[in-house]
Design a protein around this motif. Structure first.
Motif, PDB file in Angstrom:
ATOM      1  N   PRO A 236       0.852  -1.374   0.009  1.00  0.00           N
ATOM      2  CA  PRO A 236      -0.008   0.052  -0.156  1.00  0.00           C
ATOM      3  C   PRO A 236       0.898   1.233   0.128  1.00  0.00           C
ATOM      4  O   PRO A 236       1.993   1.549   0.803  1.00  0.00           O
ATOM      5  CB  PRO A 236      -0.821  -0.199   1.221  1.00  0.00           C
ATOM      6  CG  PRO A 236      -1.025  -1.488   1.512  1.00  0.00           C
ATOM      7  CD  PRO A 236       0.514  -2.236   1.069  1.00  0.00           C
ATOM      8  N   GLY A 237       0.529   2.020  -0.799  1.00  0.00           N
ATOM      9  CA  GLY A 237       1.239   3.548  -0.932  1.00  0.00           C
ATOM     10  C   GLY A 237       2.508   3.525  -1.841  1.00  0.00           C
ATOM     11  O   GLY A 237       3.340   4.435  -1.859  1.00  0.00           O
ATOM     12  N   TRP A 238       3.131   2.384  -2.380  1.00  0.00           N
ATOM     13  CA  TRP A 238       4.203   2.323  -2.984  1.00  0.00           C
ATOM     14  C   TRP A 238       4.119   3.171  -4.267  1.00  0.00           C
ATOM     15  O   TRP A 238       3.343   3.245  -4.880  1.00  0.00           O
ATOM     16  CB  TRP A 238       4.506   0.842  -3.137  1.00  0.00           C
ATOM     17  CG  TRP A 238       5.861   0.553  -4.112  1.00  0.00           C
ATOM     18  CD1 TRP A 238       7.070   0.311  -3.576  1.00  0.00           C
ATOM     19  CD2 TRP A 238       5.833   0.449  -5.258  1.00  0.00           C
ATOM     20  NE1 TRP A 238       8.071   0.019  -4.492  1.00  0.00           N
ATOM     21  CE2 TRP A 238       7.201   0.093  -5.565  1.00  0.00           C
ATOM     22  CE3 TRP A 238       4.980   0.577  -6.628  1.00  0.00           C
ATOM     23  CZ2 TRP A 238       7.775  -0.034  -6.977  1.00  0.00           C
ATOM     24  CZ3 TRP A 238       5.523   0.208  -7.764  1.00  0.00           C
ATOM     25  CH2 TRP A 238       6.814  -0.098  -8.141  1.00  0.00           C
ATOM     26  N   THR A 239       5.385   3.613  -4.452  1.00  0.00           N
ATOM     27  CA  THR A 239       5.598   4.349  -5.677  1.00  0.00           C
ATOM     28  C   THR A 239       6.908   3.763  -6.665  1.00  0.00           C
ATOM     29  O   THR A 239       8.131   3.816  -5.717  1.00  0.00           O
ATOM     30  CB  THR A 239       5.564   5.906  -5.415  1.00  0.00           C
ATOM     31  OG1 THR A 239       4.437   6.350  -4.904  1.00  0.00           O
ATOM     32  CG2 THR A 239       5.864   6.741  -6.831  1.00  0.00           C
ATOM     33  N   GLY A 240       6.664   3.597  -7.811  1.00  0.00           N
ATOM     34  CA  GLY A 240       7.614   3.060  -8.656  1.00  0.00           C
ATOM     35  C   GLY A 240       8.663   4.371  -9.098  1.00  0.00           C
ATOM     36  O   GLY A 240       8.291   5.292  -8.925  1.00  0.00           O
TER      37      GLY A 240
ATOM     38  N   VAL B 249      -0.498  -5.403 -16.804  1.00  0.00           N
ATOM     39  CA  VAL B 249      -1.767  -6.215 -16.534  1.00  0.00           C
ATOM     40  C   VAL B 249      -2.093  -6.144 -15.064  1.00  0.00           C
ATOM     41  O   VAL B 249      -1.115  -6.591 -14.291  1.00  0.00           O
ATOM     42  CB  VAL B 249      -1.820  -7.663 -16.800  1.00  0.00           C
ATOM     43  CG1 VAL B 249      -3.069  -8.202 -16.443  1.00  0.00           C
ATOM     44  CG2 VAL B 249      -1.392  -7.506 -18.480  1.00  0.00           C
ATOM     45  N   LEU B 250      -3.072  -5.073 -14.505  1.00  0.00           N
ATOM     46  CA  LEU B 250      -3.333  -5.288 -13.003  1.00  0.00           C
ATOM     47  C   LEU B 250      -4.050  -6.434 -12.598  1.00  0.00           C
ATOM     48  O   LEU B 250      -5.112  -6.406 -12.878  1.00  0.00           O
ATOM     49  CB  LEU B 250      -3.923  -3.959 -12.444  1.00  0.00           C
ATOM     50  CG  LEU B 250      -4.028  -3.773 -11.161  1.00  0.00           C
ATOM     51  CD1 LEU B 250      -2.699  -3.900 -10.497  1.00  0.00           C
ATOM     52  CD2 LEU B 250      -4.829  -2.290 -10.858  1.00  0.00           C
ATOM     53  N   VAL B 251      -3.433  -7.592 -12.122  1.00  0.00           N
ATOM     54  CA  VAL B 251      -4.126  -8.803 -11.493  1.00  0.00           C
ATOM     55  C   VAL B 251      -4.952  -8.453 -10.098  1.00  0.00           C
ATOM     56  O   VAL B 251      -6.272  -9.063 -10.048  1.00  0.00           O
ATOM     57  CB  VAL B 251      -3.335  -9.682 -11.559  1.00  0.00           C
ATOM     58  CG1 VAL B 251      -3.802 -11.047 -11.103  1.00  0.00           C
ATOM     59  CG2 VAL B 251      -2.286  -9.844 -12.600  1.00  0.00           C
ATOM     60  N   GLU B 252      -4.508  -7.814  -9.409  1.00  0.00           N
ATOM     61  CA  GLU B 252      -5.178  -7.431  -8.127  1.00  0.00           C
ATOM     62  C   GLU B 252      -4.753  -6.078  -7.513  1.00  0.00           C
ATOM     63  O   GLU B 252      -3.915  -5.281  -7.979  1.00  0.00           O
ATOM     64  CB  GLU B 252      -4.693  -8.473  -6.917  1.00  0.00           C
ATOM     65  CG  GLU B 252      -4.725  -9.952  -7.137  1.00  0.00           C
ATOM     66  CD  GLU B 252      -4.206 -10.721  -5.980  1.00  0.00           C
ATOM     67  OE1 GLU B 252      -3.822 -10.236  -4.954  1.00  0.00           O
ATOM     68  OE2 GLU B 252      -4.034 -11.942  -6.420  1.00  0.00           O
ATOM     69  N   GLY B 253      -5.977  -5.540  -7.022  1.00  0.00           N
ATOM     70  CA  GLY B 253      -5.626  -4.392  -6.202  1.00  0.00           C
ATOM     71  C   GLY B 253      -6.155  -2.913  -7.243  1.00  0.00           C
ATOM     72  O   GLY B 253      -6.963  -3.202  -8.106  1.00  0.00           O
ATOM     73  N   GLU B 254      -5.585  -1.856  -7.102  1.00  0.00           N
ATOM     74  CA  GLU B 254      -5.760  -0.677  -7.552  1.00  0.00           C
ATOM     75  C   GLU B 254      -4.711  -0.029  -7.677  1.00  0.00           C
ATOM     76  O   GLU B 254      -3.851   0.237  -6.683  1.00  0.00           O
ATOM     77  CB  GLU B 254      -7.027   0.076  -7.061  1.00  0.00           C
ATOM     78  CG  GLU B 254      -7.089   0.471  -5.571  1.00  0.00           C
ATOM     79  CD  GLU B 254      -8.462   0.882  -5.501  1.00  0.00           C
ATOM     80  OE1 GLU B 254      -9.428   0.570  -5.898  1.00  0.00           O
ATOM     81  OE2 GLU B 254      -8.468   1.888  -4.589  1.00  0.00           O
TER      82      GLU B 254
ATOM     83  N   GLN C  82       1.980   4.113  -9.287  1.00  0.00           N
ATOM     84  CA  GLN C  82       1.599   4.520  -7.888  1.00  0.00           C
ATOM     85  C   GLN C  82       0.597   3.824  -7.231  1.00  0.00           C
ATOM     86  O   GLN C  82      -0.553   3.553  -7.702  1.00  0.00           O
ATOM     87  CB  GLN C  82       1.143   5.994  -7.738  1.00  0.00           C
ATOM     88  CG  GLN C  82       2.333   6.898  -8.154  1.00  0.00           C
ATOM     89  CD  GLN C  82       1.912   8.279  -8.521  1.00  0.00           C
ATOM     90  OE1 GLN C  82       0.774   8.825  -8.985  1.00  0.00           O
ATOM     91  NE2 GLN C  82       2.471   9.312  -7.656  1.00  0.00           N
ATOM     92  N   ASN C  83       1.026   2.946  -6.366  1.00  0.00           N
ATOM     93  CA  ASN C  83      -0.092   2.029  -5.732  1.00  0.00           C
ATOM     94  C   ASN C  83      -0.824   2.686  -5.075  1.00  0.00           C
ATOM     95  O   ASN C  83      -0.919   3.667  -4.555  1.00  0.00           O
ATOM     96  CB  ASN C  83       0.375   0.893  -4.972  1.00  0.00           C
ATOM     97  CG  ASN C  83      -0.190  -0.362  -4.680  1.00  0.00           C
ATOM     98  OD1 ASN C  83      -0.815  -0.630  -5.679  1.00  0.00           O
ATOM     99  ND2 ASN C  83       0.144  -0.946  -3.677  1.00  0.00           N
ATOM    100  N   GLY C  84      -2.399   2.004  -4.733  1.00  0.00           N
ATOM    101  CA  GLY C  84      -3.440   2.589  -4.105  1.00  0.00           C
ATOM    102  C   GLY C  84      -3.184   2.186  -2.599  1.00  0.00           C
ATOM    103  O   GLY C  84      -2.229   1.832  -2.015  1.00  0.00           O
ATOM    104  N   GLU C  85      -4.260   1.976  -1.701  1.00  0.00           N
ATOM    105  CA  GLU C  85      -4.313   1.808  -0.229  1.00  0.00           C
ATOM    106  C   GLU C  85      -4.424   0.316  -0.047  1.00  0.00           C
ATOM    107  O   GLU C  85      -4.282   0.089   1.325  1.00  0.00           O
ATOM    108  CB  GLU C  85      -5.456   2.436   0.204  1.00  0.00           C
ATOM    109  CG  GLU C  85      -5.494   4.015   0.000  1.00  0.00           C
ATOM    110  CD  GLU C  85      -6.743   4.609   0.638  1.00  0.00           C
ATOM    111  OE1 GLU C  85      -7.487   3.999   1.502  1.00  0.00           O
ATOM    112  OE2 GLU C  85      -6.670   5.969   0.358  1.00  0.00           O
ATOM    113  N   THR C  86      -4.283  -0.288  -0.811  1.00  0.00           N
ATOM    114  CA  THR C  86      -4.271  -2.115  -0.583  1.00  0.00           C
ATOM    115  C   THR C  86      -2.994  -2.525  -1.530  1.00  0.00           C
ATOM    116  O   THR C  86      -2.516  -1.803  -2.239  1.00  0.00           O
ATOM    117  CB  THR C  86      -5.648  -2.516  -0.857  1.00  0.00           C
ATOM    118  OG1 THR C  86      -5.902  -2.714  -2.406  1.00  0.00           O
ATOM    119  CG2 THR C  86      -6.844  -2.032  -0.111  1.00  0.00           C
ATOM    120  N   GLU C  87      -2.624  -3.659  -1.255  1.00  0.00           N
ATOM    121  CA  GLU C  87      -1.901  -4.341  -1.923  1.00  0.00           C
ATOM    122  C   GLU C  87      -2.325  -4.673  -3.460  1.00  0.00           C
ATOM    123  O   GLU C  87      -3.301  -4.811  -3.586  1.00  0.00           O
ATOM    124  CB  GLU C  87      -1.428  -5.660  -1.239  1.00  0.00           C
ATOM    125  CG  GLU C  87      -0.739  -5.641  -0.027  1.00  0.00           C
ATOM    126  CD  GLU C  87      -0.567  -7.146   0.560  1.00  0.00           C
ATOM    127  OE1 GLU C  87      -0.399  -7.987  -0.090  1.00  0.00           O
ATOM    128  OE2 GLU C  87       0.157  -7.084   1.550  1.00  0.00           O
TER     129      GLU C  87
END
Length: 105
Positions: free
Chosen positions: A38-42, A57-62, A91-96
């Protein structure tokens, strides 16, 4: 002869990035699995020099992928194609979340 591998048998780079090109013995195609906390930024980057286009391809999360300054929200099941010269950052969202990243010149 097909080549089979498990991404979690590969040592991750930078925590949750699993490069599978060598494991799958690919000549040109790059395949990676990216697990984001959660919250990770590449890292902001492009592939203009090596000419590699990519598909995310986003498999899980948002997550949000910023492409040339434009935020593109993604949810599980969304697929995004990126040209080599487009600057991108995940930029990842609030979940994995989990991506499959595919690239080739």
């Amino acid at each position: 002869m097909p080549t089979r591998a498990r991404y979690d048998d590969v040592d991750p780079v930078a925590g949750g990035l699993y490069f599978l090109r060598e494991e799958l013995d690919c000549a040109n195609l790059g395949v990676s699995v990216l697990e984001c906390e959660p919250g990770w930024t590449g890292k902001q980057h492009d592939h203009a020099e090596d000419g590699q286009e990519e598909v995310y391809v986003l498999v899980e999360g948002e997550a949000t992928v910023t492409v040339d300054g434009e935020d593109i929200p993604m949810e599980a099941g969304d697929v995004l194609r990126l040209a080599p010269d487009e600057e991108r950052r995940i930029q990842n969202g609030e979940t994995e979340s989990q991506f499959v990243l595919v690239g080739a010149p």
